[in-house]
Design a protein around this motif. Structure first.
Motif, PDB file in Angstrom:
ATOM      1  N   PRO A  64       0.792  -1.231   0.000  1.00 24.77           N
ATOM      2  CA  PRO A  64       0.000   0.000   0.000  1.00 24.77           C
ATOM      3  C   PRO A  64       0.832   1.292   0.000  1.00 24.77           C
ATOM      4  CG  PRO A  64      -1.010  -1.628   1.421  1.00 24.77           C
ATOM      5  CD  PRO A  64       0.282  -2.226   0.971  1.00 24.77           C
ATOM      6  N   VAL A  65       1.909   1.345   0.801  1.00 20.42           N
ATOM      7  CA  VAL A  65       2.730   2.570   0.803  1.00 20.42           C
ATOM      8  C   VAL A  65       3.441   2.734  -0.539  1.00 20.42           C
ATOM      9  CG1 VAL A  65       4.792   3.652   1.800  1.00 20.42           C
ATOM     10  CG2 VAL A  65       3.017   2.751   3.301  1.00 20.42           C
ATOM     11  N   GLY A  66       3.955   1.631  -1.086  1.00 19.84           N
ATOM     12  CA  GLY A  66       4.602   1.690  -2.399  1.00 19.84           C
ATOM     13  C   GLY A  66       3.633   2.187  -3.465  1.00 19.84           C
ATOM     14  N   GLN A  67       2.385   1.709  -3.400  1.00 18.50           N
ATOM     15  CA  GLN A  67       1.367   2.144  -4.380  1.00 18.50           C
ATOM     16  C   GLN A  67       1.138   3.655  -4.274  1.00 18.50           C
ATOM     17  OE1 GLN A  67       0.175   0.197  -6.697  1.00 18.50           O
ATOM     18  NE2 GLN A  67       0.750  -1.815  -5.910  1.00 18.50           N
ATOM     19  N   MET A  68       1.062   4.143  -3.042  1.00 17.38           N
ATOM     20  CA  MET A  68       0.856   5.590  -2.849  1.00 17.38           C
ATOM     21  C   MET A  68       2.090   6.375  -3.315  1.00 17.38           C
ATOM     22  SD  MET A  68      -2.195   5.922  -1.712  1.00 17.38           S
ATOM     23  CE  MET A  68      -3.426   4.729  -1.173  1.00 17.38           C
ATOM     24  N   ALA A  69       3.267   5.805  -3.079  1.00 13.47           N
ATOM     25  CA  ALA A  69       4.497   6.496  -3.510  1.00 13.47           C
ATOM     26  C   ALA A  69       4.547   6.587  -5.035  1.00 13.47           C
ATOM     27  CB  ALA A  69       5.724   5.766  -2.964  1.00 13.47           C
ATOM     28  N   ILE A  70       4.081   5.543  -5.714  1.00 18.82           N
ATOM     29  CA  ILE A  70       4.062   5.557  -7.184  1.00 18.82           C
ATOM     30  C   ILE A  70       3.175   6.702  -7.667  1.00 18.82           C
ATOM     31  CG2 ILE A  70       3.197   4.312  -9.227  1.00 18.82           C
ATOM     32  CD1 ILE A  70       3.962   1.685  -7.660  1.00 18.82           C
ATOM     33  N   ARG A  71       1.933   6.769  -7.136  1.00 22.04           N
ATOM     34  CA  ARG A  71       1.007   7.846  -7.566  1.00 22.04           C
ATOM     35  C   ARG A  71       1.567   9.220  -7.199  1.00 22.04           C
ATOM     36  NH1 ARG A  71      -0.396   2.584  -7.685  1.00 22.04           N
ATOM     37  NH2 ARG A  71      -2.300   2.236  -8.866  1.00 22.04           N
ATOM     38  N   SER A  72       2.215   9.297  -6.037  1.00 21.57           N
ATOM     39  CA  SER A  72       2.769  10.591  -5.614  1.00 21.57           C
ATOM     40  C   SER A  72       3.889  11.028  -6.546  1.00 21.57           C
ATOM     41  CB  SER A  72       3.291  10.490  -4.177  1.00 21.57           C
ATOM     42  OG  SER A  72       2.253  10.086  -3.317  1.00 21.57           O
ATOM     43  N   ALA A  73       4.758  10.077  -6.914  1.00 19.58           N
ATOM     44  CA  ALA A  73       5.866  10.417  -7.823  1.00 19.58           C
ATOM     45  C   ALA A  73       5.313  10.891  -9.168  1.00 19.58           C
ATOM     46  CB  ALA A  73       6.776   9.213  -8.006  1.00 19.58           C
ATOM     47  N   ILE A  74       4.230  10.266  -9.626  1.00 21.41           N
ATOM     48  CA  ILE A  74       3.598  10.703 -10.890  1.00 21.41           C
ATOM     49  C   ILE A  74       3.071  12.130 -10.721  1.00 21.41           C
ATOM     50  CG2 ILE A  74       1.580  10.333 -12.404  1.00 21.41           C
ATOM     51  CD1 ILE A  74       3.505   8.104 -12.932  1.00 21.41           C
ATOM     52  N   LEU A  75       2.354  12.375  -9.614  1.00 20.36           N
ATOM     53  CA  LEU A  75       1.761  13.705  -9.397  1.00 20.36           C
ATOM     54  C   LEU A  75       2.825  14.774  -9.163  1.00 20.36           C
ATOM     55  CD1 LEU A  75      -1.332  12.810  -7.162  1.00 20.36           C
ATOM     56  CD2 LEU A  75      -1.367  13.630  -9.517  1.00 20.36           C
ATOM     57  N   LEU A  76       4.012  14.343  -8.727  1.00 17.05           N
ATOM     58  CA  LEU A  76       5.087  15.315  -8.514  1.00 17.05           C
ATOM     59  C   LEU A  76       5.970  15.459  -9.759  1.00 17.05           C
ATOM     60  CD1 LEU A  76       5.933  14.436  -4.802  1.00 17.05           C
ATOM     61  CD2 LEU A  76       5.024  16.603  -5.636  1.00 17.05           C
ATOM     62  N   GLY A  77       5.568  14.792 -10.841  1.00 15.39           N
ATOM     63  CA  GLY A  77       6.180  15.074 -12.136  1.00 15.39           C
ATOM     64  C   GLY A  77       7.389  14.251 -12.517  1.00 15.39           C
ATOM     65  N   ALA A  78       7.550  13.044 -11.946  1.00 20.04           N
ATOM     66  CA  ALA A  78       8.692  12.211 -12.335  1.00 20.04           C
ATOM     67  C   ALA A  78       8.592  11.837 -13.811  1.00 20.04           C
ATOM     68  CB  ALA A  78       8.724  10.947 -11.488  1.00 20.04           C
ATOM     69  N   ASN A  79       9.740  11.784 -14.475  1.00 17.59           N
ATOM     70  CA  ASN A  79       9.754  11.406 -15.888  1.00 17.59           C
ATOM     71  C   ASN A  79       9.397   9.933 -16.051  1.00 17.59           C
ATOM     72  OD1 ASN A  79      10.378  11.559 -18.707  1.00 17.59           O
ATOM     73  ND2 ASN A  79      12.327  10.545 -18.243  1.00 17.59           N
ATOM     74  N   GLN A  80       9.924   9.108 -15.153  1.00 18.73           N
ATOM     75  CA  GLN A  80       9.686   7.659 -15.217  1.00 18.73           C
ATOM     76  C   GLN A  80       9.619   7.107 -13.796  1.00 18.73           C
ATOM     77  OE1 GLN A  80      11.637   3.978 -17.708  1.00 18.73           O
ATOM     78  NE2 GLN A  80      13.072   5.319 -16.702  1.00 18.73           N
ATOM     79  N   VAL A  81       8.641   6.233 -13.550  1.00 17.62           N
ATOM     80  CA  VAL A  81       8.549   5.579 -12.244  1.00 17.62           C
ATOM     81  C   VAL A  81       8.691   4.076 -12.474  1.00 17.62           C
ATOM     82  CG1 VAL A  81       7.100   5.144 -10.216  1.00 17.62           C
ATOM     83  CG2 VAL A  81       7.017   7.379 -11.343  1.00 17.62           C
ATOM     84  N   ILE A  82       9.590   3.455 -11.707  1.00 22.30           N
ATOM     85  CA  ILE A  82       9.812   2.012 -11.838  1.00 22.30           C
ATOM     86  C   ILE A  82       9.455   1.353 -10.503  1.00 22.30           C
ATOM     87  CG2 ILE A  82      11.524   0.210 -12.296  1.00 22.30           C
ATOM     88  CD1 ILE A  82      13.127   2.391 -13.852  1.00 22.30           C
ATOM     89  N   ALA A  83       8.632   0.303 -10.581  1.00 23.25           N
ATOM     90  CA  ALA A  83       8.192  -0.365  -9.348  1.00 23.25           C
ATOM     91  C   ALA A  83       8.718  -1.791  -9.312  1.00 23.25           C
ATOM     92  CB  ALA A  83       6.666  -0.368  -9.293  1.00 23.25           C
ATOM     93  N   ILE A  84       9.257  -2.192  -8.163  1.00 24.72           N
ATOM     94  CA  ILE A  84       9.912  -3.498  -8.024  1.00 24.72           C
ATOM     95  C   ILE A  84       9.193  -4.322  -6.957  1.00 24.72           C
ATOM     96  CG2 ILE A  84      12.110  -4.637  -7.455  1.00 24.72           C
ATOM     97  CD1 ILE A  84      13.275  -1.654  -8.168  1.00 24.72           C
TER      98      ILE A  84
END
Lengths: 178, 391
Positions: free
Chosen positions: B197-217
Motif C-alpha cells: 500500500p505505501v509503495g502504491q501511494m508512492a508511485i502515484r505521488s511520484a507521478i503527481l510530482l512530475g517524475a519522468n519515469q517511475v519504476i516499481a519493483i
C-alpha cells in the motif's frame, strides 16, 4: 491471563473484559510443539552428550552428538519463527542425519542395539510429524483465481491527465523561479 | 467495546475491552467508522518491533465521528465532527511541531524515557504501536481516545467517502512524503522497491510530482498489476535481474531517486544470499532488520541521487555499504511521516478528483474478522493488497 495484561495498562487505557478466540491454525500449533521439542532435545544433546552416547552404545561420538544438538536448537528456533516452514524442512533433513547416525550404530557387537532400534523408531515417528508439518505450513496457494488490478490507476481523471497536470505545475514552478 | 488486541507473536484477537474515557481536557473520543490494517502492523504481528505488551490495542489508520470532547478544545473540535486521525500524535506547540516535524513531536510520547534510552531522543507518540512510542491504544476498535485531539486530527467534509479519506491517516501522506523528500525533477527516474500500500501511494505521488519515469519493483502479481495501472514500469525481481533492468531502463545511469517502501522485512530468497544470512542473524537476535533493499538501492542509485526510506526499520542493520553511500554522494532521507505537514494539500487533491486513494482497497470486512485478515494480508491470500475494517 487478562489480569497480567490489564495490570500493565496505563491508567485509563481500555482493559480486557473478555478475550476472543485465539486463531492459530493447527499446522502452526504443530510447528510450535515440534520447535520446542527440537530445542529441548538439542539442549540435552549439547549439555549431556555422554549420557546419550552411553545409552546408544556410541561412546566416542560425543562431538557428533553436540553438533547435532546445535543443529536441533537452530531448527527449533526456525520452527518457532515466522519461517516455520524452513524450520520444519530443516528438521526433516535433520531426521535423515539422525537416522543415518543411528544406523551406523546398529552393529551386532553393540550391546545397546535394542536402544538404537527404539531410537530409530522414534526418529521415524517424529520424521513423519515433521514432514506433515512442513507440508501443511508451506506457502498456501492462492484461494481461487488470482485477481489482478490493471484498472486501478487511482487517478479518477486518468493517468495521462495526472501526468499532464504534474508537468503543468512543474513548468509553472520553473517559470516562477526564472 | 470490541477491539483487536495484541496477545503475542502472531496472536491478535478480537476482545471485549472497557470503553475509553476522557483523561485530559485536550482529549476527544471518536466512534470509529473505518480503520485499516497497515503493513507496519504486520511487523508488530510478527513481533519484530520491540516494546509491545499483551493487551495492546492495534491500529493506527483510523477515522470516525467525535462523540465526546474534553474542555480544552478551544473551539477546534466538537461533538459530531467527522475526522481522520493521523497516526502521529502531535501537540502543535513544541519546537518540532512548529517546524512541521510532527513525527518527532517532543511532547506526546508518554513513555519518552524508553524512547530516549533506545533512540537517544524522544519521538512523537503513535497510536497502536510499540511502547517506545507511547503505547497508546490503537484505532482497530469501536471507539478511540484521541489525546491532544485539538491538534491531532484532520477535519474532513461529508461529501467524500470514508474509503477516499481514511488513508490520509498514514499511507497516503507516507507515500507522498517519500516522493516529496526525493525533490523530484522533470527528468528524474524514481525507482520504488515494494508495491504494498505505501509503495502504491508512492508511485502515484511520484507521478503527481512530475517524475519522468517511475519504476516499481516487487514479486507479487496483484501488486505489480496495480503498480502498472498507476503508471509505473514494473520489475518482477523473482523473474528478472533488478540491476540489469534498472540499467536498461535508465540507459546505464541508474535511477536518480530511490524509495524503500519495503523496510525491515525484505523478501528472503536463495538467489539473494544476503537475505538468508540476514534472516538467520535475525532469528539468533544478532541483527534486528533485513536491509537487503537498502543495500540494493545504495548500489544501484545514480551518484548524487537521493534515497528515501518510508519503510519501517526497527533497530540494527548489518553490512550497509557505507563506502558506496559515501563515495557516490547519496543523500538519505527518512523518518516517520509528518502527517499534518501534507494533509491539507492531499485533502484538496482528493476533493478535486486528482487522486482517489480508495483504489488500493481489496477487502472490506467487519472488525470481528480482523484477526483472520491479519493472516490473509500477511500471506497475500485472495489477492489481498489492503484491508479496511468496519467496527
Amino acid at each position: 491471563m487478562y489480569y497480567v495484561a490489564n495490570i500493565m495498562r496505563s491508567e485509563g487505557d481500555p482493559k480486557i473484559v473478555r478475550s476472543g478466540p485465539r486463531q492459530v491454525p493447527p499446522a502452526d500449533r504443530l510447528a510450535r510443539s515440534l520447535g520446542w521439542f527440537s530445542i529441548g532435545l538439542g539442549a540435552l544433546e549439547l549439555l549431556a552428550p555422554r549420557r546419550i552416547t552411553r545409552t546408544l552404545g556410541m561412546q566416542g561420538d560425543e562431538t557428533l552428538v553436540r553438533a547435532f544438538g546445535l543443529r536441533e536448537i537452530f531448527s527449533g528456533i526456525m520452527s518457532l519463527s515466522v519461517d516455520r516452514n524452513a524450520g520444519l524442512w530443516s528438521r526433516v533433513a535433520g531426521d535423515g542425519l539422525d537416522a543415518a547416525a543411528l544406523m551406523s550404530a546398529m552393529r551386532r557387537d553393540n550391546p545397546k542395539k535394542h536402544n538404537v532400534a527404539l531410537a530409530l523408531l522414534m526418529v521415524g515417528g517424529i520424521a513423519l510429524l515433521d514432514y506433515r508439518g512442513a507440508q501443511e505450513t508451506a506457502q498456501r496457494p492462492q484461494n481461487g483465481r488470482r485477481r489482478l488490478y490493471p484498472d486501478r490507476s487511482g487517478f479518477p481523471k486518468g493517468l495521462a491527465a495526472a501526468k499532464a497536470a504534474a508537468q503543468r505545475v512543474l513548468s509553472h514552478a520553473k517559470a516562477g523561479a526564472s | 467495546m470490541k477491539a483487536l488486541v495484541w496477545h503475542g507473536k502472531e496472536d491478535i484477537r478480537c476482545d471485549e475491552v472497557t470503553d475509553p474515557r476522557i483523561e485530559d481536557p485536550r482529549d476527544a473520543i471518536i466512534r470509529v467508522t473505518s480503520c485499516a490494517i497497515c503493513g507496519s502492523d504486520l511487523h508488530l504481528f510478527h513481533n519484530f518491533i520491540p516494546g509491545m505488551l499483551p493487551g495492546d490495542i492495534m491500529g493506527h489508520e483510523t477515522m470516525g465521528e467525535v462523540v465526546e470532547t474534553g474542555d480544552g478544545m478551544n473551539g477546534k473540535l466538537k461533538k459530531g465532527d467527522r475526522i481522520v486521525v493521523p497516526f502521529t500524535i502531535i501537540c502543535g506547540q513544541c519546537e518540532q511541531c512548529k517546524r512541521g516535524n510532527f513525527s518527532v513531536c517532543e511532547t506526546t510520547n508518554r513513555k519518552r524515557h524508553l524512547a530516549e534510552k533506545v533512540f537517544g531522543h524522544t519521538t512523537a507518540g503513535l497510536f497502536g504501536y510499540t511502547h517506545l512510542t507511547g503505547g497508546y491504544p490503537g484505532g482497530q476498535a469501536e471507539y478511540l481516545r484521541v489525546p491532544f485531539a485539538d491538534t491531532t486530527h484532520i477535519k474532513v467534509p461529508d461529501g467524500l467517502s470514508d474509503e477516499q479519506l481514511l488513508f490520509l491517516s498514514d499511507i497516503f501522506p507516507t507515500g507522498w512524503q517519500a516522493a516529496a523528500q526525493c525533490d523530484i525533477e522533470p527528468t528524474d527516474t524514481v525507482a520504488i522497491w515494494g508495491c504494498g500500500p505505501v509503495g502504491q501511494m508512492a508511485i502515484r505521488s511520484a507521478i503527481l510530482l512530475g517524475a519522468n519515469q517511475v519504476i516499481a519493483i516487487d514479486c507479487v502479481p496483484e501488486r505489480l498489476s496495480m503498480a502498472e495501472a498507476g503508471g509505473a514500469t514494473i520489475i518482477d525481481f523473482k523473474t528478472e535481474s533488478v540491476m540489469e533492468r534498472l540499467q536498461e531502463l535508465t540507459d546505464g545511469r541508474g535511477p536518480e531517486k530511490c524509495i524503500d517502501a519495503t523496510g525491515t522485512e525484505s523478501h528472503v530468497m536463495p538467489s539473494q544470499p544476503d537475505t538468508i544470512l540476514d534472516r538467520a542473524k535475525q532469528m539468533l537476535m544478532l541483527e534486528s532488520d533485513r536491509p537487503h533493499v537498502l543495500r540494493e538501492m545504495i548500489y544501484l542509485c545514480r551518484p548524487g541521487g537521493v534515497i528515501s526510506i518510508p519503510g519501517v526499520y526497527s533497530g540494527f542493520s548489518d553490512k550497509i555499504p557505507m563506502g558506496a553511500l559515501m563515495n557516490k554522494g547519496l543523500t538519505v532521507r527518512t523518518g516517520q511521516t509528518h502527517v499534518n505537514r501534507w494533509t491539507d494539500d492531499l485533502l484538496r487533491r482528493i476533493a478535486d478528483g486528482e487522486i482517489d486513494p480508495s483504489f488500493v482497497i481489496t477487502h472490506t470486512v467487519d472488525l470481528e474478522r480482523g484477526p483472520e485478515m491479519y493472516r490473509l494480508f500477511r500471506d497475500k491470500q485472495d489477492s489481498c493488497v489492503k484491508v479496511v475494517l468496519k467496527p
